[in-house]
Design a protein around this motif. Structure first.
Motif, PDB file in Angstrom:
ATOM      1  N   PHE A 126      17.061  41.010  66.456  1.00 10.41           N
ATOM      2  CA  PHE A 126      17.414  41.469  67.804  1.00 10.41           C
ATOM      3  C   PHE A 126      18.683  40.730  68.203  1.00 10.41           C
ATOM      4  CE2 PHE A 126      17.260  41.593  72.389  1.00 10.41           C
ATOM      5  CZ  PHE A 126      16.812  42.864  72.648  1.00 10.41           C
ATOM      6  N   TYR A 174      18.001  50.646  86.121  1.00  5.00           N
ATOM      7  CA  TYR A 174      18.633  50.453  84.811  1.00  5.00           C
ATOM      8  C   TYR A 174      18.374  51.710  83.987  1.00  5.00           C
ATOM      9  CZ  TYR A 174      19.944  47.562  80.685  1.00  5.00           C
ATOM     10  OH  TYR A 174      20.555  47.015  79.581  1.00  5.00           O
ATOM     11  N   LYS A 210      13.942  48.260  79.086  1.00  3.71           N
ATOM     12  CA  LYS A 210      12.576  47.767  79.324  1.00  3.71           C
ATOM     13  C   LYS A 210      11.810  48.618  80.346  1.00  3.71           C
ATOM     14  CE  LYS A 210      13.740  42.971  78.290  1.00  3.71           C
ATOM     15  NZ  LYS A 210      13.866  41.597  78.810  1.00  3.71           N
ATOM     16  N   SER A 262      18.211  48.436  74.429  1.00  5.00           N
ATOM     17  CA  SER A 262      16.745  48.419  74.333  1.00  5.00           C
ATOM     18  C   SER A 262      16.128  48.232  75.712  1.00  5.00           C
ATOM     19  CB  SER A 262      16.299  47.329  73.355  1.00  5.00           C
ATOM     20  OG  SER A 262      16.690  47.669  72.038  1.00  5.00           O
ATOM     21  N   ASN A 266      15.331  35.375  78.304  1.00  5.05           N
ATOM     22  CA  ASN A 266      15.349  36.845  78.424  1.00  5.05           C
ATOM     23  C   ASN A 266      16.495  37.337  79.277  1.00  5.05           C
ATOM     24  OD1 ASN A 266      12.158  35.961  78.594  1.00  5.05           O
ATOM     25  ND2 ASN A 266      12.504  37.695  77.262  1.00  5.05           N
ATOM     26  N   ASN A 267      16.836  38.598  79.070  1.00  2.00           N
ATOM     27  CA  ASN A 267      17.685  39.341  80.002  1.00  2.00           C
ATOM     28  C   ASN A 267      16.845  40.461  80.611  1.00  2.00           C
ATOM     29  OD1 ASN A 267      20.190  38.054  79.869  1.00  2.00           O
ATOM     30  ND2 ASN A 267      20.839  39.212  78.065  1.00  2.00           N
ATOM     31  N   PHE A 268      16.690  40.415  81.917  1.00  3.20           N
ATOM     32  CA  PHE A 268      15.960  41.469  82.649  1.00  3.20           C
ATOM     33  C   PHE A 268      16.458  41.323  84.088  1.00  3.20           C
ATOM     34  CE2 PHE A 268      11.438  43.607  82.643  1.00  3.20           C
ATOM     35  CZ  PHE A 268      11.959  44.714  83.281  1.00  3.20           C
ATOM     36  N   TYR A 269      17.633  41.958  84.341  1.00  2.00           N
ATOM     37  CA  TYR A 269      18.385  41.684  85.563  1.00  2.00           C
ATOM     38  C   TYR A 269      17.644  42.102  86.828  1.00  2.00           C
ATOM     39  CZ  TYR A 269      22.707  39.905  83.470  1.00  2.00           C
ATOM     40  OH  TYR A 269      23.651  39.128  82.843  1.00  2.00           O
ATOM     41  N   GLU A 270      16.662  42.974  86.702  1.00  2.00           N
ATOM     42  CA  GLU A 270      15.843  43.311  87.874  1.00  2.00           C
ATOM     43  C   GLU A 270      15.201  42.050  88.469  1.00  2.00           C
ATOM     44  OE1 GLU A 270      16.122  44.996  85.121  1.00  2.00           O
ATOM     45  OE2 GLU A 270      15.830  47.155  85.417  1.00  2.00           O
ATOM     46  N   GLY A 284      21.391  44.446  72.288  1.00  2.00           N
ATOM     47  CA  GLY A 284      20.121  44.415  72.993  1.00  2.00           C
ATOM     48  C   GLY A 284      20.074  45.222  74.268  1.00  2.00           C
ATOM     49  N   PHE A 285      21.215  45.397  74.943  1.00  2.00           N
ATOM     50  CA  PHE A 285      21.142  46.098  76.241  1.00  2.00           C
ATOM     51  C   PHE A 285      20.754  47.560  76.097  1.00  2.00           C
ATOM     52  CE2 PHE A 285      25.764  46.548  75.349  1.00  2.00           C
ATOM     53  CZ  PHE A 285      25.978  47.887  75.612  1.00  2.00           C
ATOM     54  N   THR A 301      14.330  52.641  83.760  1.00  2.03           N
ATOM     55  CA  THR A 301      13.390  51.550  84.032  1.00  2.03           C
ATOM     56  C   THR A 301      12.804  51.711  85.433  1.00  2.03           C
ATOM     57  OG1 THR A 301      14.535  50.005  82.579  1.00  2.03           O
ATOM     58  CG2 THR A 301      13.256  49.015  84.355  1.00  2.03           C
ATOM     59  N   ARG A 329       8.648  49.434  76.135  1.00  2.00           N
ATOM     60  CA  ARG A 329      10.114  49.356  76.143  1.00  2.00           C
ATOM     61  C   ARG A 329      10.652  49.883  74.817  1.00  2.00           C
ATOM     62  NH1 ARG A 329      12.050  43.914  74.814  1.00  2.00           N
ATOM     63  NH2 ARG A 329      14.153  44.626  75.164  1.00  2.00           N
ATOM     64  N   CYS A 369      21.741  40.324  70.922  1.00  2.00           N
ATOM     65  CA  CYS A 369      22.342  40.610  72.235  1.00  2.00           C
ATOM     66  C   CYS A 369      23.857  40.665  72.108  1.00  2.00           C
ATOM     67  CB  CYS A 369      21.937  39.536  73.245  1.00  2.00           C
ATOM     68  SG  CYS A 369      22.716  39.722  74.869  1.00  2.00           S
ATOM     69  N   ASN A 381       9.424  40.780  78.815  1.00  2.00           N
ATOM     70  CA  ASN A 381       9.962  41.498  77.664  1.00  2.00           C
ATOM     71  C   ASN A 381       9.924  43.014  77.844  1.00  2.00           C
ATOM     72  OD1 ASN A 381       8.632  38.812  76.182  1.00  2.00           O
ATOM     73  ND2 ASN A 381      10.619  39.417  75.392  1.00  2.00           N
TER      74      ASN A 381
HETATM   75  N1  MTE Z   1      15.578  47.314  82.508  1.00  2.00           N
HETATM   76  C1  MTE Z   1      16.284  46.432  81.807  1.00  2.00           C
HETATM   77  N2  MTE Z   1      16.254  46.506  80.465  1.00  2.00           N
HETATM   78  C2  MTE Z   1      16.968  45.607  79.734  1.00  2.00           C
HETATM   79  C3  MTE Z   1      17.771  44.629  80.371  1.00  2.00           C
HETATM   80  C4  MTE Z   1      17.775  44.589  81.796  1.00  2.00           C
HETATM   81  O1  MTE Z   1      18.442  43.748  82.424  1.00  2.00           O
HETATM   82  N3  MTE Z   1      17.006  45.495  82.477  1.00  2.00           N
HETATM   83  N4  MTE Z   1      18.521  43.756  79.616  1.00  2.00           N
HETATM   84  C5  MTE Z   1      18.876  44.201  78.253  1.00  2.00           C
HETATM   85  C6  MTE Z   1      19.496  43.156  77.464  1.00  2.00           C
HETATM   86  S1  MTE Z   1      21.102  42.751  77.827  1.00  2.00           S
HETATM   87  C7  MTE Z   1      18.859  42.556  76.426  1.00  2.00           C
HETATM   88  S2  MTE Z   1      19.639  41.469  75.409  1.00  2.00           S
HETATM   89  C8  MTE Z   1      17.430  42.821  76.170  1.00  2.00           C
HETATM   90  C9  MTE Z   1      16.651  41.515  76.172  1.00  2.00           C
HETATM   91  O2  MTE Z   1      15.339  41.718  75.721  1.00  2.00           O
HETATM   92  P1  MTE Z   1      14.364  40.473  75.647  1.00  2.00           P
HETATM   93  O3  MTE Z   1      14.422  39.752  76.947  1.00  2.00           O
HETATM   94  O4  MTE Z   1      13.020  41.061  75.350  1.00  2.00           O
HETATM   95  O5  MTE Z   1      14.857  39.601  74.514  1.00  2.00           O
HETATM   96  O6  MTE Z   1      16.841  43.690  77.121  1.00  2.00           O
HETATM   97  C10 MTE Z   1      17.672  44.773  77.518  1.00  2.00           C
HETATM   98  N5  MTE Z   1      16.918  45.679  78.366  1.00  2.00           N
END
Ligand code: MTE
Ligand code: MO
Length: 309
Positions: free
Chosen positions: A125, A181, A228, A226, A69-73, A223-224, A162, A215, A127, A210
């Motif tokens: 999906f 974010y 979360k 989308s 996953n990507n969820f930098y928080e 993907g960024f 977010t 989200r 990225c 996710n």
């Molecule tokens: N709040 C938040 N939303 C985010 C991100 C994030 O870092 N923080 N990363 C984004 C990126 S770069 C991608 S590719 C997708 C990854 O979703 P997944 O982990 O459900 O596949 O979430 C996106 N939404």
């Protein structure tokens, strides 16, 4: 109602076994070999990874979807979200809706979803980093939520934010990027029937890594977009901020439509690596608008997609 962007195949029709055989046969034919030689041919192809056409819309496993996953928080490594996001507090959850709407206010998640029925959408999906998955989301169209709160004439964009829970978010504590974010869509993109707010995956509540409990999913964009774990939605007449666009506008555009002909400055976007390929992990061609060109190309008819990347 038949949604033509929904794959005709359901999870019951496309078993992992069938998918495996399909990949194996595609690999063999891509290499001009009989199916029996596909395994050896793949092992022999390391260093010159073949690229193949995309196969049927075969969902990734829940394990794959929830562990890469990507969820930098929660940190920048792909396994940080699964390791750290369990600390996210999602109950109670509320979303503040503000700006150019008839019914602004702070709504509980139940109020936001009241009267709406979730459905499954199996979407590609992709990225911006050139990996991809196929995810069976459960959710509602964003348009249904926006129609409930009443979009006022003159609104042109939708901004999203977010949650920040610093004590629960190691990436926020370390300041790995500016938080909260934020993301945004043009109103026609937000109202498009493909655009959804997801609350589940594989008929389970969406995992925290996710983007629980709700989200955005915009399948034709990188993907960024989308975003979360949404706590704020704002209707505006000015283009809202997009976190990655703000950090590096030369590399990440506001639109960020998936486009195999417009490369990222540091890598090609022509192909992608589908997560979970294992031994048969050929790259696959990236599709224009991530395969949703018939549905969304009209939104950008007047734009140069190399300029508005
Ligand atoms: N709040 C938040 N939303 C985010 C991100 C994030 O870092 N923080 N990363 C984004 C990126 S770069 C991608 S590719 C997708 C990854 O979703 P997944 O982990 O459900 O596949 O979430 C996106 N939404
Ligand atoms: Mo991404």
């Amino acid at each position: 109602m038949a949604h033509r962007w929904k794959n005709d195949l359901t999870r019951n029709d496309v078993t992992p076994k069938a998918a495996f055989m399909n990949r194996r046969q595609l690999m063999a034919s891509a290499l001009g070999l009989g199916a029996g030689a596909a395994g050896m041919a793949t092992l022999g192809s390391i260093g010159a990874t073949p690229v193949m056409a995309q196969d049927a819309l075969v969902p990734n496993t829940l394990e794959e979807i929830t562990s890469y996953n990507n969820f930098y928080e929660f940190g920048t490594a792909k396994d940080d979200p699964v390791r750290h996001a369990q600390a996210l507090e999602i109950d109670p959850w509320s979303i503040t809706v503000e700006g150019m709407v008839d019914n602004p206010g702070t709504y509980s998640l139940a109020e936001i979803m009241d009267g709406l029925t979730t459905e499954e959408r199996i979407y590609r999906f992709r990225c911006v980093e050139a990996w991809s998955m196929v995810v069976p989301w459960n959710g509602v169209e964003l348009a249904d939520i926006l129609n409930k709160v009443g979009v006022q004439a003159g609104a042109k964009y939708v901004g999203f934010q977010t949650a920040i829970q610093p004590g629960n978010m190691p990436g926020v504590q370390r300041g790995v990027m500016p938080f909260p974010y934020v993301e945004g869509l043009r109103l026609d993109e937000a109202m498009h029937p493909l655009t959804m707010m997801a609350t589940g995956i594989y008929d389970e509540p969406i995992a925290k890594q996710n983007g629980a409990p709700i989200r955005l999913v915009v399948p034709w964009k990188y993907g960024f977009k989308s975003i979360k774990s949404i706590v704020r939605i704002k209707l505006t007449d000015e283009q809202p901020a997009s976190s990655w666009n703000a950090i590096n506008p030369g590399e990440y555009g506001f639109y960020s439509n998936v486009n195999p002909t417009v490369d990222h400055p540091r890598w090609s976007q022509a192909t992608e690596r589908k997560i979970g390929g294992g031994l048969f992990a050929a790259r696959q061609d990236t599709l224009m608008f991530n395969g949703y060109e018939a549905e969304v190309a009209d939104l950008y008819a007047d734009q140069d997609l190399a300029v508005d990347y």
